[in-house]
Scaffold this motif. Structure first.
Motif, PDB file in Angstrom:
ATOM      1  N   VAL A  17       0.819  -1.216   0.000  1.00  0.00           N
ATOM      2  CA  VAL A  17       0.000   0.000   0.000  1.00  0.00           C
ATOM      3  C   VAL A  17       0.854   1.267   0.000  1.00  0.00           C
ATOM      4  CG1 VAL A  17      -2.029  -1.014   1.058  1.00  0.00           C
ATOM      5  CG2 VAL A  17      -0.220  -0.103   2.504  1.00  0.00           C
ATOM      6  N   LEU A  28       2.265   4.401   9.067  1.00  0.00           N
ATOM      7  CA  LEU A  28       1.998   2.968   8.946  1.00  0.00           C
ATOM      8  C   LEU A  28       3.097   2.136   9.596  1.00  0.00           C
ATOM      9  CD1 LEU A  28       0.839   2.126   5.357  1.00  0.00           C
ATOM     10  CD2 LEU A  28       0.725   0.599   7.288  1.00  0.00           C
ATOM     11  N   LEU A 115      -7.274   8.762  -2.959  1.00  0.00           N
ATOM     12  CA  LEU A 115      -6.027   8.316  -2.319  1.00  0.00           C
ATOM     13  C   LEU A 115      -5.119   9.476  -1.943  1.00  0.00           C
ATOM     14  CD1 LEU A 115      -4.552   5.185  -4.147  1.00  0.00           C
ATOM     15  CD2 LEU A 115      -4.772   5.498  -1.704  1.00  0.00           C
ATOM     16  N   VAL A 118      -6.138  11.436   1.161  1.00  0.00           N
ATOM     17  CA  VAL A 118      -6.004  10.595   2.350  1.00  0.00           C
ATOM     18  C   VAL A 118      -4.528  10.470   2.746  1.00  0.00           C
ATOM     19  CG1 VAL A 118      -6.191   8.208   3.145  1.00  0.00           C
ATOM     20  CG2 VAL A 118      -8.168   9.342   2.155  1.00  0.00           C
ATOM     21  N   LEU A 122      -2.824  11.646   6.167  1.00  0.00           N
ATOM     22  CA  LEU A 122      -1.977  10.754   6.963  1.00  0.00           C
ATOM     23  C   LEU A 122      -0.659  11.419   7.331  1.00  0.00           C
ATOM     24  CD1 LEU A 122      -2.079   7.153   5.421  1.00  0.00           C
ATOM     25  CD2 LEU A 122      -2.494   7.781   7.781  1.00  0.00           C
TER      26      LEU A 122
ATOM     27  N   PRO B 176      -3.767   2.222   9.692  1.00  0.00           N
ATOM     28  CA  PRO B 176      -3.497   3.097   8.545  1.00  0.00           C
ATOM     29  C   PRO B 176      -3.734   2.422   7.190  1.00  0.00           C
ATOM     30  CG  PRO B 176      -1.734   3.249  10.156  1.00  0.00           C
ATOM     31  CD  PRO B 176      -2.657   2.185  10.644  1.00  0.00           C
ATOM     32  N   ILE B 177      -3.502   1.104   7.108  1.00  0.00           N
ATOM     33  CA  ILE B 177      -3.735   0.418   5.827  1.00  0.00           C
ATOM     34  C   ILE B 177      -5.214   0.519   5.458  1.00  0.00           C
ATOM     35  CG2 ILE B 177      -3.763  -1.841   4.651  1.00  0.00           C
ATOM     36  CD1 ILE B 177      -1.199  -2.541   5.968  1.00  0.00           C
ATOM     37  N   THR B 179      -7.206   2.864   6.354  1.00  0.00           N
ATOM     38  CA  THR B 179      -7.449   4.251   5.957  1.00  0.00           C
ATOM     39  C   THR B 179      -7.069   4.481   4.490  1.00  0.00           C
ATOM     40  OG1 THR B 179      -6.816   4.821   8.211  1.00  0.00           O
ATOM     41  CG2 THR B 179      -7.036   6.637   6.664  1.00  0.00           C
ATOM     42  N   ILE B 180      -5.912   3.975   4.104  1.00  0.00           N
ATOM     43  CA  ILE B 180      -5.453   4.167   2.731  1.00  0.00           C
ATOM     44  C   ILE B 180      -6.427   3.511   1.751  1.00  0.00           C
ATOM     45  CG2 ILE B 180      -3.622   3.596   1.079  1.00  0.00           C
ATOM     46  CD1 ILE B 180      -1.645   3.868   3.410  1.00  0.00           C
TER      47      ILE B 180
END
Lengths: 181, 206
Positions: A17, A28, A115, A118, A122, B176-177, B179-180
């Motif tokens: 990802v 992450l 994407l 977001v 993040l 977070p994954i 969220t992405i």
């Protein structure tokens, strides 16, 4: 051996990802290594990003290598790197074999419409969390003036001059030694 | 008999040619990659010069497409575009050679820094240095957010998405994954809604 496999799988998962390449993946990695696995102390993670930022290359892969090394030495660094880049390799091979112009597909374009913001969100989340965790803001004094001064100066230098960030990082290290050493 | 021999000869030289190509790909990306201080985007003009002008592996009109597709798959844009080119020039071995070449130099630099970090992180002077460095790293992250934000925020909807993401992440414990991935889904859904609204507006006008 089990630990190496776990390091590999953790970064392999993140590798799938890691859109936007670098800094967007830091929250992450932070989540996985400080909370899920507890490999690194939360306060220490910002130092790992600092080390990652002092070297060329994508921040996410760099941070993975530092974590891998800190947890399991050289083998850890190797499996973390392989885990991080393998998903890219696999996806690129599939895209190159079957649909080179993937970025022109309407579905992909609309996915990126969501994407990108977001990922931006993040990144700002990461900045806030790291600022809180290191008591730059929200500590006992609510605002630590010295830390905030360094933060704002660095921010202005990065936004309005062409000085390479790595030199700003190193300079702030010297400032740290003078102020807190 | 003789023709068979020449056939064999040509395949071995072909093999040698491919091996040479794979090594050349590895070397090209090994050479460019240490120059990427600060991340992928710095590397784009360098890559362009090396790949289009010097090596002529990519046609000038293809380079924009190459970077666009490299940005659309996970990973760093520099490593990804290398892997694409490697695949096109020499198949899977070419892709692996390009990727290894691009990753290896930074791996060695980072490994050296990691060894120093793990060895000296508890030293008082190093601790003091990190106290100064931490706020700078937060600044670095904010700058990255501003840079990506410039391409991400193109209307009010995307601005709201940024705000929602930051606050949801701050006040909940979503992975977070997740969220992405929901960002990608939200993009598809929002685009669909926009299309429907536009169609409705147009039919209303008629």
């Amino acid at each position: 051996m089990a630990e190496l496999l776990e390091i590999f799988l953790t970064f392999f998962k993140i590798g799938f990802v890691s859109f936007g390449g670098g800094i967007a993946m830091l929250p992450l990695i932070d989540y996985e290594v400080t909370q899920v696995h507890g490999w690194i102390a939360p306060q220490e993670f910002l130092d790992i990003i600092a080390v990652a930022g002092m070297s060329p290359g994508p921040a996410a892969t760099n941070a993975a290598i530092v974590v891998g090394y800190a947890v399991a030495g050289f083998p850890g660094a190797v499996v973390a790197t392989v885990g991080m880049v393998l998903p890219s390799l696999m996806i690129i091979l599939i895209v190159a074999m079957f649909f080179f112009r993937i970025q022109e597909k309407p579905l992909v374009q609309s996915a990126f419409y969501g994407l990108r913001p977001v990922i931006t969100g993040l990144i700002f989340y990461a900045a806030t969390v790291f600022a809180l965790r290191n008591e730059i803001i929200g500590g006992e004094k609510l605002i630590n003036p010295l830390y905030l001064l360094i933060l704002v100066s660095a921010l202005l230098l990065m936004l309005f001059t062409r000085i390479h960030p790595v030199f700003i990082i190193i300079a702030s290290g010297f400032v740290g030694v003078m102020l807190f050493g | 008999m003789q023709s068979e021999q020449t056939l064999e000869k040509s395949t071995t030289s072909e093999k040698q040619g491919r091996m040479k190509m794979v090594f050349e790909i590895f070397w090209a990306f090994f050479k460019i990659s240490p120059l990427t201080f600060g991340g992928g985007y710095v590397m784009i003009p360098l890559l362009e010069r090396e790949l289009v002008e010097r090596k002529k592996w990519v046609k000038p009109e293809e380079i924009a497409d190459l970077f666009a597709v490299s940005e659309s798959v996970p990973g760093s844009i520099a490593v990804n575009s290398g892997t694409f080119i490697g695949y096109r020039l020499a198949g899977i071995p070419g892709a692996i050679a390009a990727m290894t070449g691009a990753v290896l130099p930074t791996f060695m630099i980072i490994l050296t820094l990691s060894i120093l970090f793990v060895g000296f992180k508890d030293h008082p002077t190093v601790q003091a240095a990190f106290q100064g460095i931490r706020p700078t790293i937060v600044a670095l992250i904010i700058v990255a957010g501003i840079k990506i934000g410039k391409t991400a925020v193109i209307d009010r909807t995307t601005l709201v998405l940024v705000a929602i993401t930051t606050s949801v992440m701050l006040f909940s414990h979503i992975h977070p994954i997740a969220t992405i991935l929901s960002g990608a889904v939200a993009g598809i859904v929002l685009m669909q809604i926009k299309k429907l609204l536009k169609a409705k507006k147009e039919s209303g006008r008629e």
